[in-house]
Scaffold this motif. Sequence first.
Motif, PDB file in Angstrom:
ATOM      1  N   MET A  10       0.830  -1.195   0.000  1.00  0.00           N
ATOM      2  CA  MET A  10       0.000   0.000   0.000  1.00  0.00           C
ATOM      3  C   MET A  10       0.869   1.252   0.000  1.00  0.00           C
ATOM      4  N   LYS A  11       1.950   1.202   0.774  1.00  0.00           N
ATOM      5  CA  LYS A  11       2.846   2.347   0.816  1.00  0.00           C
ATOM      6  C   LYS A  11       3.473   2.597  -0.542  1.00  0.00           C
ATOM      7  N   ASP A  12       3.758   1.527  -1.253  1.00  0.00           N
ATOM      8  CA  ASP A  12       4.337   1.646  -2.582  1.00  0.00           C
ATOM      9  C   ASP A  12       3.385   2.365  -3.540  1.00  0.00           C
ATOM     10  N   PHE A  13       2.092   2.094  -3.387  1.00  0.00           N
ATOM     11  CA  PHE A  13       1.079   2.739  -4.226  1.00  0.00           C
ATOM     12  C   PHE A  13       1.058   4.251  -3.990  1.00  0.00           C
ATOM     13  N   PHE A  14       1.091   4.663  -2.718  1.00  0.00           N
ATOM     14  CA  PHE A  14       1.080   6.085  -2.406  1.00  0.00           C
ATOM     15  C   PHE A  14       2.372   6.768  -2.836  1.00  0.00           C
ATOM     16  N   ASP A  15       3.482   6.056  -2.760  1.00  0.00           N
ATOM     17  CA  ASP A  15       4.741   6.619  -3.234  1.00  0.00           C
ATOM     18  C   ASP A  15       4.700   6.874  -4.737  1.00  0.00           C
ATOM     19  N   LYS A  16       4.103   5.961  -5.475  1.00  0.00           N
ATOM     20  CA  LYS A  16       3.968   6.143  -6.925  1.00  0.00           C
ATOM     21  C   LYS A  16       3.081   7.342  -7.243  1.00  0.00           C
ATOM     22  N   ILE A  17       2.005   7.510  -6.483  1.00  0.00           N
ATOM     23  CA  ILE A  17       1.118   8.663  -6.702  1.00  0.00           C
ATOM     24  C   ILE A  17       1.858   9.959  -6.406  1.00  0.00           C
ATOM     25  N   LEU A  18       2.619   9.994  -5.323  1.00  0.00           N
ATOM     26  CA  LEU A  18       3.368  11.199  -4.981  1.00  0.00           C
ATOM     27  C   LEU A  18       4.428  11.522  -6.029  1.00  0.00           C
ATOM     28  N   ILE A  19       5.082  10.525  -6.557  1.00  0.00           N
ATOM     29  CA  ILE A  19       6.067  10.746  -7.622  1.00  0.00           C
ATOM     30  C   ILE A  19       5.377  11.276  -8.864  1.00  0.00           C
ATOM     31  N   TRP A  20       4.231  10.714  -9.190  1.00  0.00           N
ATOM     32  CA  TRP A  20       3.500  11.169 -10.365  1.00  0.00           C
ATOM     33  C   TRP A  20       3.016  12.610 -10.188  1.00  0.00           C
ATOM     34  N   LEU A  21       2.549  12.953  -8.994  1.00  0.00           N
ATOM     35  CA  LEU A  21       2.091  14.315  -8.739  1.00  0.00           C
ATOM     36  C   LEU A  21       3.247  15.309  -8.752  1.00  0.00           C
ATOM     37  N   ASP A  22       4.441  14.865  -8.362  1.00  0.00           N
ATOM     38  CA  ASP A  22       5.608  15.738  -8.445  1.00  0.00           C
ATOM     39  C   ASP A  22       5.991  16.034  -9.893  1.00  0.00           C
TER      40      ASP A  22
END
Length: 108
Positions: A1-13
């Motif tokens: 789950m943490k990996d999913f949120f990290d991917k979203i944060l990278i994409w938003l950056d």
Amino acid sequence: MKDFFDKILIWLDKYPLFANSIKLVFLLLLSAFIYSISKKLLTTTIRKITAKTKTKYDDAFFDETLIRRVSYLIPLFLIDMFSFWLKGWDASLSQTMHILVLITMLLV
């Protein structure tokens, strides 16, 4: 789950305009919610206070138009407080909120 949120944060950056748009929509929805709560609280509070007095001049304070206009100020202050959250838009948004607060105060 943490990996999913990290991917979203990278994409938003990668796409700051999209990230700011999401934040702005969230801030506007929060402001609309705060407006409805503040309007209801102000209406009920002022109605109770004016009902307890025997004088008639305080009934002028219980005017739906006046309460609605005063309720506009609370979301404007909220947006102004959180304008730093929108990177790149904070200066112009803060300036716009100050202008809207002044116009609202003049109309009240």
